[in-house]
Design an enzyme around this catalytic site. Structure first.
Site, PDB file in Angstrom:
ATOM      1  N   SER A 112       0.800  -1.221   0.000  1.00 44.98           N
ATOM      2  CA  SER A 112       0.000   0.000   0.000  1.00 44.98           C
ATOM      3  C   SER A 112       0.840   1.282   0.000  1.00 44.98           C
ATOM      4  CB  SER A 112      -0.930  -0.088   1.209  1.00 44.98           C
ATOM      5  OG  SER A 112      -1.816   0.976   1.254  1.00 44.98           O
ATOM      6  N   ASP A 150      -1.371   1.498  -3.766  1.00 44.40           N
ATOM      7  CA  ASP A 150      -2.154   0.417  -4.382  1.00 44.40           C
ATOM      8  C   ASP A 150      -3.559   0.886  -4.753  1.00 44.40           C
ATOM      9  OD1 ASP A 150      -2.952   0.587  -1.749  1.00 44.40           O
ATOM     10  OD2 ASP A 150      -3.332  -1.555  -1.532  1.00 44.40           O
ATOM     11  N   ALA A 205     -10.131   8.578   8.051  1.00 46.31           N
ATOM     12  CA  ALA A 205      -9.644   9.927   7.769  1.00 46.31           C
ATOM     13  C   ALA A 205      -8.554   9.879   6.694  1.00 46.31           C
ATOM     14  CB  ALA A 205      -9.113  10.555   9.050  1.00 46.31           C
ATOM     15  N   ASN A 206      -7.802   8.768   6.647  1.00 50.87           N
ATOM     16  CA  ASN A 206      -6.706   8.657   5.676  1.00 50.87           C
ATOM     17  C   ASN A 206      -7.179   8.437   4.237  1.00 50.87           C
ATOM     18  OD1 ASN A 206      -7.343   5.904   5.373  1.00 50.87           O
ATOM     19  ND2 ASN A 206      -5.977   5.321   7.025  1.00 50.87           N
ATOM     20  N   ARG A 247      -2.967   4.317  20.731  1.00 48.74           N
ATOM     21  CA  ARG A 247      -3.228   2.900  20.385  1.00 48.74           C
ATOM     22  C   ARG A 247      -2.013   2.301  19.690  1.00 48.74           C
ATOM     23  NH1 ARG A 247      -3.950   2.922  14.961  1.00 48.74           N
ATOM     24  NH2 ARG A 247      -4.525   0.739  14.872  1.00 48.74           N
ATOM     25  N   PRO A 248      -1.844   0.986  19.831  1.00 52.56           N
ATOM     26  CA  PRO A 248      -0.732   0.361  19.118  1.00 52.56           C
ATOM     27  C   PRO A 248      -1.094   0.236  17.646  1.00 52.56           C
ATOM     28  CG  PRO A 248      -2.029  -1.319  20.251  1.00 52.56           C
ATOM     29  CD  PRO A 248      -2.650   0.007  20.611  1.00 52.56           C
ATOM     30  N   SER A 249      -0.124   0.483  16.766  1.00 54.24           N
ATOM     31  CA  SER A 249      -0.377   0.332  15.330  1.00 54.24           C
ATOM     32  C   SER A 249      -0.560  -1.145  15.012  1.00 54.24           C
ATOM     33  CB  SER A 249       0.804   0.892  14.542  1.00 54.24           C
ATOM     34  OG  SER A 249       0.796   0.365  13.237  1.00 54.24           O
ATOM     35  N   GLY A 250      -1.391  -1.417  13.999  1.00 54.03           N
ATOM     36  CA  GLY A 250      -1.544  -2.802  13.546  1.00 54.03           C
ATOM     37  C   GLY A 250      -0.643  -3.097  12.359  1.00 54.03           C
ATOM     38  N   THR A 251       0.035  -2.074  11.830  1.00 48.84           N
ATOM     39  CA  THR A 251       0.842  -2.288  10.628  1.00 48.84           C
ATOM     40  C   THR A 251       2.313  -1.925  10.807  1.00 48.84           C
ATOM     41  OG1 THR A 251       0.369  -0.068   9.835  1.00 48.84           O
ATOM     42  CG2 THR A 251      -1.124  -1.808   9.096  1.00 48.84           C
TER      43      THR A 251
END
Ligand code: NG1
Ligand code: ZN
Length: 573
Positions: A69, A287, A402-403, A526-530
């Site tokens: 991405s 992407d 929002a992104n 929050r912890p990032s998931g990526t």
């Protein structure tokens, strides 16, 4: 005789794709994503997993997309797509993670056999897969590893080549619905471009033609999508593509693309000499599943129209059409956001009536079509699957991060209602036809930058909005996103759709104390998931205060979790 797992061929090929030691892979919010050069074994194993998923679902076609991405070019990733074109079912994310982490070939085979038993997979069923990749240089080698996985288990795999993530999702749904009453489209790029462009042309017929749109393609696969759709659009819309260097090393997502624009809140430098005041422009990501719009005002000042602004524009438009079609009260439109949604957008959506009065004042004319109906707005945790599933609960569910990742979902009942509704006036008939065209224009499987771009252009054409008028729907609250590198991001646990921390203990109370000191202050962690980071969001009425709040909270996070004071970033006040 029950079919057996081809252990021999799997073992033999698995030896060619050994798992690197000391790396722990995780199937996160966007599949596996990390440096492209460590993903070989993951791709091989995902090939086998995709085939098993297909067998489990009675031979339905499963999608595999190789992409990272908006991430830097050296990253890559892979994710699975379920039969209706949606993200992989959560339970299988866990299987994907454990298979990817099996240390040796024999551990891997053992785990496969355990999965076949526990998920009751009938190996005699066919395995059908369709796969594609973006333009990353590491793509071809990773696809070759994936193909070894297909070969090892004997899957019937179709190569969709280099294409956008949303087109791959479209293929999956189209293949699986072929010949049914829910046929989604023709499973080819031509089918996709024809479907979108003909819906768009119907929607804008009779509307004044919009000036050309500048499109930043992030030097990624979206460049191909934009150049391919242009002839289909003909005179209905002129696109001016930029950042189309898909083969220039290092160019992908570099100082361009939707993520650059959203995070830096700046114009891509490559467009500085291109964009004229008042002209609309948009950026896709690497992407082509995210979209951010923007324009320069008369003073050359940059203004961003992000996913929240797109949601506001689109949701209000759909509400109006529903009303004009005489379906008010029968079709409920709802909006789904995450905690990253700008506070002003949530307020706007929840108070559509008063905001339209504001629009009236700004534009000096009554927008009579604007609906006074209140929109239900839901907040869910980050990650497309959460948004998508929540949106499915509405008759029409609009979701945008929002992104810039998002879409609008029309439920099967809504689709039927639209097809069978008998309009009683010509105006109702027109609105109904517009709604039906929207169901074809909008990618119902996943966020799609090209489809969303045509959706935005449709609304702008209908309302005769320039970027400025769209922007004035509401004024964004200044905000700041900060990343903090911590020892263990898994120590961060959240509740209330990620808006509050439950662990580490005591940290949320400290954040609350800080937030209280800022006018219009809002912050969450929050912890990032990526990525291996913790994200901190800060919002306040004044920009300098939003920055200060975000950095102070980031400082709290860093100190609380035992970060080394010597390496504490200086800007963490
Ligand atoms: P993480 O890294 O979990 O914050 C990011 C985006 C998500 C989503 C995923 C998948 C932000 C703050 N987070 O997730 O919204 O798009 O990537 O690509 O933008
Ligand atoms: Zn993307």
């Amino acid at each position: 005789m029950t079919a057996q797992l081809p252990v021999e061929s799997i073992s033999k090929l698995s030896e060619l794709h050994p798992k690197p030691n000391h790396i722990r892979f995780q199937y996160g919010t966007a599949g596996f994503r990390t440096l492209g050069n460590v993903l070989d074994s993951v791709l091989f194993r995902v090939g086998i997993l995709a085939a098993l998923r297909s067998k489990r679902l009675d031979g339905k076609t499963i999608g595999v997309m190789v992409t990272a991405s908006h991430n830097p070019e050296h990253d890559n990733g892979v994710k699975l797509v379920d039969p209706r074109g949606e993200m992989l079912e959560a339970a299988w994310e866990v299987h994907a993670t454990s298979l990817a982490n099996a240390a040796t070939t024999s551990d891997f085979v053992e785990q496969l056999e355990a999965l076949i038993r526990s998920a009751k997979i009938d190996l005699s069923k066919p395995a059908r897969v369709v796969y594609a990749r973006d333009t990353r240089p590491s793509g071809p080698a990773l696809v070759a590893a994936l193909e070894d996985g297909f070969k090892a288990i004997g899957a019937d795999a179709r190569n969709a080549g280099v294409t956008t993530t949303p087109i791959l999702h479209y293929f999956v749904r189209s293949i699986n619905t072929k010949g049914t009453k829910n046929e989604y489209g023709e499973d080819s790029e031509d089918g996709y471009f024809t479907k979108l462009s003909s819906a768009f042309k119907k929607l804008v017929t009779g509307k004044p033609q919009l000036p050309p749109l500048v499109v930043d393609c992030a030097n990624g696969v979206g460049a191909e999508g934009i150049s391919k759709i242009s002839p289909y659009l003909g005179e209905s819309l002129t696109l001016i593509p930029h950042n189309t260097a898909t083969t220039t090393p290092g160019a992908l997502n570099n100082a361009c693309g939707a993520d650059y624009v959203k995070t830096s809140q700046k114009l891509p430098p490559s467009l500085a000499s291109v964009l004229k005041p008042g002209q609309r422009a948009c950026s896709l990501d690497g992407d082509a599943d995210r979209l951010i719009y923007y324009y320069l005002d008369d003073r050359g000042q940059f203004h961003m129209l992000d996913g929240d602004k797109i949601a506001a524009l689109v949701a209000a438009f759909i509400v109006e059409l529903v009303k004009s079609a005489g379906l008010e009260g029968e079709i409920q439109v709802g909006v789904v956001q995450t905690a990253y949604a700008n506070g002003s957008s949530t307020k706007y959506l929840a108070e559509v009536r008063s905001t339209h009065l504001f629009v009236y004042r700004m534009r000096d004319r009554v927008d009579r079509l604007s609906s006074p109906q209140r929109l239900p707005v839901r907040c869910v945790p980050t990650g497309v699957k959460h948004l998508h599933h929540a949106a499915e609960h509405f008759a029409v569910g609009v979701y945008f991060e929002a992104n810039g990742h998002g879409t609008a979902l029309f439920s099967p009942e809504t689709q039927e209602k639209l097809e069978s509704h008998e309009p009683t006036t010509p105006a109702q008939s027109t609105a109904l036809n517009h709604l039906l065209s929207l169901t074809r224009l909008i990618n119902q499987t996943v966020g799609d930058a090209i489809s969303d771009m045509l959706l935005v252009e449709t609304v702008l054409a209908h309302k005769s909005y320039s970027g400025l008028e769209w922007d004035s729907l509401y004024v964004d609250l200044p905000n700041r996103l900060v990343k903090v590198v911590v020892v263990d991001r898994h120590a961060f646990k959240t509740e209330d759709a990620e808006r509050r921390l439950v662990s580490p203990k005591g940290l949320q109370a400290k954040i609350d104390d800080l937030v209280k000191r800022y006018d219009g202050g809002r912050s969450f962690v929050r912890p990032s998931g990526t990525e291996d980071v913790v994200r901190v969001y800060g919002e306040a009425v004044i920009k300098s205060q939003a920055d200060e709040l975000a950095f102070r909270v980031a400082g709290l996070v860093y100190d609380e979790t035992g970060g080394d004071p010597a390496t504490r970033p200086k800007e963490f006040i």
